[in-house]
Scaffold this motif. Structure first.
Motif, mmCIF file in Angstrom:
data_model
loop_
_atom_site.group_PDB
_atom_site.id
_atom_site.type_symbol
_atom_site.label_atom_id
_atom_site.label_comp_id
_atom_site.label_asym_id
_atom_site.label_seq_id
_atom_site.Cartn_x
_atom_site.Cartn_y
_atom_site.Cartn_z
ATOM 1 N N LEU A 124 -0.485 -0.539 4.101
ATOM 2 C CA LEU A 124 -1.462 -0.207 3.071
ATOM 3 C C LEU A 124 -2.471 0.809 3.600
ATOM 4 O O LEU A 124 -2.860 1.740 2.890
ATOM 5 N N THR A 125 -2.874 0.654 4.853
ATOM 6 C CA THR A 125 -3.827 1.583 5.466
ATOM 7 C C THR A 125 -3.223 2.982 5.587
ATOM 8 O O THR A 125 -3.866 3.987 5.254
ATOM 9 N N LEU A 126 -1.970 3.041 6.045
ATOM 10 C CA LEU A 126 -1.296 4.324 6.159
ATOM 11 C C LEU A 126 -1.148 4.992 4.799
ATOM 12 O O LEU A 126 -1.396 6.187 4.641
ATOM 13 N N PHE A 127 -0.748 4.190 3.819
ATOM 14 C CA PHE A 127 -0.557 4.715 2.465
ATOM 15 C C PHE A 127 -1.871 5.232 1.894
ATOM 16 O O PHE A 127 -1.934 6.334 1.336
ATOM 17 N N THR A 139 -4.502 6.203 3.488
ATOM 18 C CA THR A 139 -4.926 7.394 4.233
ATOM 19 C C THR A 139 -4.214 8.643 3.738
ATOM 20 O O THR A 139 -4.842 9.682 3.484
ATOM 21 N N MET A 140 -2.895 8.537 3.569
ATOM 22 C CA MET A 140 -2.116 9.685 3.120
ATOM 23 C C MET A 140 -2.491 10.100 1.701
ATOM 24 O O MET A 140 -2.651 11.285 1.417
ATOM 25 N N VAL A 141 -2.655 9.114 0.819
ATOM 26 C CA VAL A 141 -3.043 9.422 -0.560
ATOM 27 C C VAL A 141 -4.448 10.011 -0.596
ATOM 28 O O VAL A 141 -4.724 10.982 -1.312
ATOM 29 N N GLY A 142 -5.359 9.434 0.194
ATOM 30 C CA GLY A 142 -6.735 9.926 0.233
ATOM 31 C C GLY A 142 -6.812 11.366 0.700
ATOM 32 O O GLY A 142 -7.526 12.185 0.108
ATOM 33 N N VAL A 143 -6.073 11.695 1.762
ATOM 34 C CA VAL A 143 -6.061 13.063 2.274
ATOM 35 C C VAL A 143 -5.498 14.022 1.227
ATOM 36 O O VAL A 143 -6.030 15.121 1.020
ATOM 37 N N SER A 144 -4.439 13.605 0.535
ATOM 38 C CA SER A 144 -3.822 14.452 -0.494
ATOM 39 C C SER A 144 -4.788 14.716 -1.640
ATOM 40 O O SER A 144 -4.922 15.850 -2.116
ATOM 41 N N ILE A 145 -5.478 13.653 -2.092
ATOM 42 C CA ILE A 145 -6.422 13.812 -3.206
ATOM 43 C C ILE A 145 -7.597 14.695 -2.808
ATOM 44 O O ILE A 145 -7.996 15.600 -3.560
ATOM 45 N N LEU A 146 -8.163 14.463 -1.624
ATOM 46 C CA LEU A 146 -9.294 15.273 -1.154
ATOM 47 C C LEU A 146 -8.883 16.736 -0.979
ATOM 48 O O LEU A 146 -9.657 17.648 -1.300
ATOM 49 N N SER A 147 -7.676 16.949 -0.482
ATOM 50 C CA SER A 147 -7.186 18.316 -0.306
ATOM 51 C C SER A 147 -7.030 19.015 -1.651
ATOM 52 O O SER A 147 -7.399 20.183 -1.807
ATOM 53 N N PHE A 148 -6.506 18.281 -2.622
ATOM 54 C CA PHE A 148 -6.314 18.849 -3.960
ATOM 55 C C PHE A 148 -7.654 19.201 -4.603
ATOM 56 O O PHE A 148 -7.827 20.291 -5.159
ATOM 57 N N ILE A 149 -8.613 18.268 -4.514
ATOM 58 C CA ILE A 149 -9.947 18.517 -5.082
ATOM 59 C C ILE A 149 -10.617 19.686 -4.368
ATOM 60 O O ILE A 149 -11.217 20.564 -4.998
ATOM 61 N N GLY A 150 -10.498 19.698 -3.033
ATOM 62 C CA GLY A 150 -11.098 20.771 -2.259
ATOM 63 C C GLY A 150 -10.515 22.133 -2.592
ATOM 64 O O GLY A 150 -11.226 23.146 -2.595
ATOM 65 N N SER A 210 9.684 4.786 7.829
ATOM 66 C CA SER A 210 10.414 3.863 8.706
ATOM 67 C C SER A 210 9.905 2.433 8.553
ATOM 68 O O SER A 210 10.688 1.477 8.566
ATOM 69 N N LEU A 211 8.598 2.280 8.400
ATOM 70 C CA LEU A 211 8.031 0.950 8.180
ATOM 71 C C LEU A 211 8.474 0.386 6.836
ATOM 72 O O LEU A 211 8.725 -0.814 6.704
ATOM 73 N N PHE A 212 8.567 1.258 5.848
ATOM 74 C CA PHE A 212 9.030 0.806 4.540
ATOM 75 C C PHE A 212 10.485 0.355 4.600
ATOM 76 O O PHE A 212 10.925 -0.472 3.807
#
Length: 284
Positions: free
Chosen positions: A182-185, A187-198, A230-232
Motif C-alpha cells: 500500500l505504501t509503494l502504491f 507513493t507511486m500514485v502520489g508522485v504521478s499526480i503531483l507530476s501531472f499537476i506540476g 513482483s510483490l503483487f
C-alpha cells in the motif's frame, strides 16, 4: 464445523488483500463454494494461464507476419526518438500499434468488471499485448531485438523466484506485507499526480519536465515498478490459493488465470522498459 469455521476465517482474511488488478481483488470477495459442481484446481488454472500467454505469443507472431508482408511496402514516413532510439515507421504500422493499445485498454477494463467475458476479453488483451511488445522490440528498438529475449529471461527468473519465496513460506501475505504494498502504491500514485499537476502549472512545468525526463529519476521509478509488480505476484499466488483451497467453482479459474497472466505481462513490460532505458542511455 471446525473445518467450515477455518474456511470462513481464511476467506475473511483474504478479503482484505490489496491487489494489483481488479480481477484478483474481486476474486477475494467471492464466498461461493462448489457443492454440486466442479471445484477450481491448480492444474487447470495453470493451463488457462498458459493459454493467455500463448495468445500473447500469437500477437507477437502476427505483428512479425504483418511486418514482412503488409507493412513491407509502406513508406516509413514517421520518424521520432524513443528513449535514445531513432524510430522510423509507416503511418499504417503506427496506426495498428495505437489501435492495439486502445483495444488492450478496453478489453482489460471489460475483463475487470464483466467476469464471464474473461475467456474472450482476456485472450484479446493478451493478443494485443503481444502485438504491442513485438512492435516495440522489432521496430522501436530495431537492432537491439536481443533485449526482448533478455527481458523474457529476467521475467522468468522473477516469477520463479517469487513462486519459490511464496511456496517455501519465506514471504507471507500478512498485514505488514499489505502495508508495504500500500505504501509503494500510494507513493507511486502520489508522485504521478503531483507530476501531472506540476506539469499543468506554467510556473513549474519546466522543472517537472526536467526532473521526470532525467535518466536516473526514470530509472529509479521503473525499478520501483518492477519491485511493486513482483510483490503483487506474491499476492496473486495467495489469491489462487484462496480460490482452490476454498473450493470455489471452476468457472473462477479463468479470472485467477487472467489475473496471474496480467501481472506476468506487467513485469515483462516493465523489465523491457528498464533495459531499453539503460541501453538507450549508454548508446547515446
Amino acid at each position: 464445523m471446525s473445518s467450515l469455521r477455518s474456511n470462513d476465517a481464511t476467506t475473511n482474511e483474504k478479503k482484505s488483500f490489496f491487489h494489483s488488478n481488479p480481477i484478483m481483488n474481486r476474486l477475494n470477495k467471492v464466498d461461493e463454494v462448489a457443492y454440486d459442481e466442479k471445484a477450481a484446481g491448480y492444474g487447470r488454472i495453470m493451463v488457462k494461464t498458459a493459454f493467455f500467454l500463448l495468445m500473447t505469443l500469437a500477437g507477437l507472431m502476427v505483428y512479425l507476419a504483418m511486418k514482412s508482408t503488409i507493412f513491407a511496402s509502406q513508406p516509413e514516413v514517421i520518424n521520432f526518438s524513443y528513449k535514445g532510439f531513432a524510430v522510423s515507421t509507416s503511418l499504417m504500422q503506427l496506426g495498428f500499434f495505437v489501435g492495439a493499445t486502445i483495444l488492450a485498454i478496453i478489453t482489460q477494463l471489460i475483463a475487470a468488471f464483466v467476469r464471464p467475458s474473461i475467456p474472450v476479453t482476456g485472450a484479446i488483451y493478451s493478443f494485443c499485448q503481444g502485438y504491442i511488445i513485438s512492435f516495440i522490440v522489432f521496430t522501436m528498438i530495431k537492432g537491439f531485438e536481443f533485449l526482448g529475449l533478455l527481458a523474457l529471461a529476467i521475467t522468468v527468473a522473477i516469477v520463479f523466484s517469487m513462486g519459490m519465496l511464496y511456496a517455501t513460506g519465506a514471504v507471507r501475505v500478512t498485514k505488514k506485507f499489505r502495508m508495504i504494498m500500500l505504501t509503494l502504491f500510494a507513493t507511486m500514485v502520489g508522485v504521478s499526480i503531483l507530476s501531472f499537476i506540476g506539469y499543468l502549472i506554467p510556473l513549474t512545468r519546466t522543472y517537472v519536465a526536467a526532473i521526470m525526463g532525467n535518466f536516473w529519476v526514470s530509472l529509479i521509478m521503473t525499478i520501483l515498478s518492477i519491485i511493486f509488480a513482483s510483490l503483487f505476484l506474491i499476492s496473486d499466488f495467495a489469491t489462487i490459493d484462496h480460490v482452490v483451497e476454498n473450493r470455489m467453482p471452476a468457472r473462477y479459474e479463468w479470472s485467477a488465470a487472467f489475473g496471474l497472466a496480467f501481472t506476468v505481462l506487467w513485469i515483462y513490460v516493465k523489465v523491457l522498459d528498464l533495459l531499453i532505458q539503460i541501453v538507450g542511455h549508454n548508446k547515446n
